[in-house]
Design an enzyme around this catalytic site. Sequence first.
Site, short mmCIF file in Angstrom:
data_model
loop_
_atom_site.label_atom_id
_atom_site.label_comp_id
_atom_site.label_asym_id
_atom_site.label_seq_id
_atom_site.Cartn_x
_atom_site.Cartn_y
_atom_site.Cartn_z
N GLY A 21 15.11 -26.74 -12.66
CA GLY A 21 14.40 -25.45 -12.62
C GLY A 21 12.89 -25.52 -12.45
N PHE A 56 17.92 -12.42 -18.66
CA PHE A 56 18.14 -13.49 -17.70
C PHE A 56 17.33 -13.24 -16.42
CE2 PHE A 56 20.40 -15.82 -14.38
CZ PHE A 56 20.42 -17.08 -14.96
N ILE A 57 16.62 -14.26 -15.98
CA ILE A 57 15.79 -14.13 -14.78
C ILE A 57 16.11 -15.23 -13.75
CG2 ILE A 57 13.87 -12.99 -15.97
CD1 ILE A 57 12.55 -15.78 -15.75
N ASP A 67 13.95 -21.12 -23.74
CA ASP A 67 14.82 -20.03 -24.19
C ASP A 67 15.20 -20.29 -25.65
OD1 ASP A 67 16.58 -17.83 -23.97
OD2 ASP A 67 18.23 -19.12 -23.36
N GLU A 87 8.17 -27.41 -17.96
CA GLU A 87 9.45 -26.70 -18.01
C GLU A 87 9.34 -25.39 -17.24
OE1 GLU A 87 12.40 -26.60 -18.40
OE2 GLU A 87 13.18 -27.57 -20.17
N ASP A 88 10.46 -24.94 -16.72
CA ASP A 88 10.47 -23.61 -16.09
C ASP A 88 10.46 -22.52 -17.16
OD1 ASP A 88 13.02 -24.35 -16.93
OD2 ASP A 88 14.05 -23.65 -15.14
N ARG A 111 17.07 -20.17 -6.29
CA ARG A 111 15.87 -20.95 -6.61
C ARG A 111 14.76 -20.78 -5.57
NH1 ARG A 111 17.29 -24.47 -10.80
NH2 ARG A 111 19.34 -25.42 -10.66
P1 IMP Z 1 16.95 -23.73 -23.75
O1 IMP Z 1 17.40 -25.13 -24.02
O2 IMP Z 1 17.89 -22.70 -24.27
O3 IMP Z 1 15.52 -23.46 -24.19
O4 IMP Z 1 17.01 -23.49 -22.19
C1 IMP Z 1 16.47 -24.36 -21.35
C2 IMP Z 1 16.96 -24.24 -19.92
O5 IMP Z 1 17.92 -23.19 -19.69
C3 IMP Z 1 15.78 -23.87 -19.08
O6 IMP Z 1 15.00 -24.99 -18.78
C4 IMP Z 1 16.45 -23.27 -17.86
O7 IMP Z 1 16.81 -24.28 -16.95
C5 IMP Z 1 17.67 -22.58 -18.43
N1 IMP Z 1 17.37 -21.13 -18.62
C6 IMP Z 1 17.03 -20.49 -19.77
N2 IMP Z 1 16.83 -19.17 -19.56
C7 IMP Z 1 17.04 -18.96 -18.24
C8 IMP Z 1 16.94 -17.79 -17.40
O8 IMP Z 1 16.64 -16.66 -17.82
N3 IMP Z 1 17.22 -17.99 -16.08
C9 IMP Z 1 17.56 -19.21 -15.56
N4 IMP Z 1 17.63 -20.32 -16.31
C10 IMP Z 1 17.39 -20.20 -17.63
MG MG Z 2 14.66 -26.11 -17.19
#
Ligand code: IMP
Ligand code: MG
Length: 178
Positions: free
Chosen positions: A48, A156-157, A107, A103-104, A169
């Site tokens: 991402g 979600f985005i 969450d 990081e993108d 992407r």
């Molecule tokens: P986390 O481990 O829950 O913090 O999520 C990390 C990964 O989930 C991010 O680096 C993204 O690749 C993916 N992610 C989380 N939220 C979104 C979203 O809204 N859209 C797309 N990918 C997401």
């Molecule tokens: Mg990511």
Amino acid sequence: MDTVTFKGLEFVPYLTREQIAEQVQRVAAEIRRDCKSENPIFLCVLNGAFMFAADLFRACQMNHAEITFIRFKSYEGTSSTGKVREIMGLSEDIEGRDVIIIEDIVDTGVTAFQLRQMLLGRNPRSVKMATLLFKPESLQLGTPPEYVGFEIPSKFIIGYGLDLDGEARNLSDIYVVK
Ligand code: IMP
Ligand code: MG
């Protein structure tokens, strides 16, 4: 900008490429201001973050900085599985170095937490994280990222590197699920 549809879900425009570019410049200036060493190592979390990393790394204008890549996967569809799989590991020696994770989006924070733990075990001088997007209400684990482009609600985005099961992407702007 128009509404777009992926996998049967409708998305509406949320952040424009101009707004993104502005925050990329601001975050880059903050990193440059804070970074003590001449040659930090940026660590882009694939997939991402690839687009943000390319723009941020250039915007930082640190000629002796390095960039490398790691690959994690936690999402399926529009939600986190709660488990993070390392698909491509880190080959560089980071001992004594300043590491800036790119990081993108943060969450639940599970990916960021696991990654920081792994990096700290390799004795870097410092570890900081720059994320384009941060959903503070979703954070369950670890500390908030040091550098944030945008704080956003827990929706979600897609776009600018962020996907829905591999699609979307390539979009230059960011869209939010309707
Ligand atoms: P986390 O481990 O829950 O913090 O999520 C990390 C990964 O989930 C991010 O680096 C993204 O690749 C993916 N992610 C989380 N939220 C979104 C979203 O809204 N859209 C797309 N990918 C997401
Ligand atoms: Mg990511």
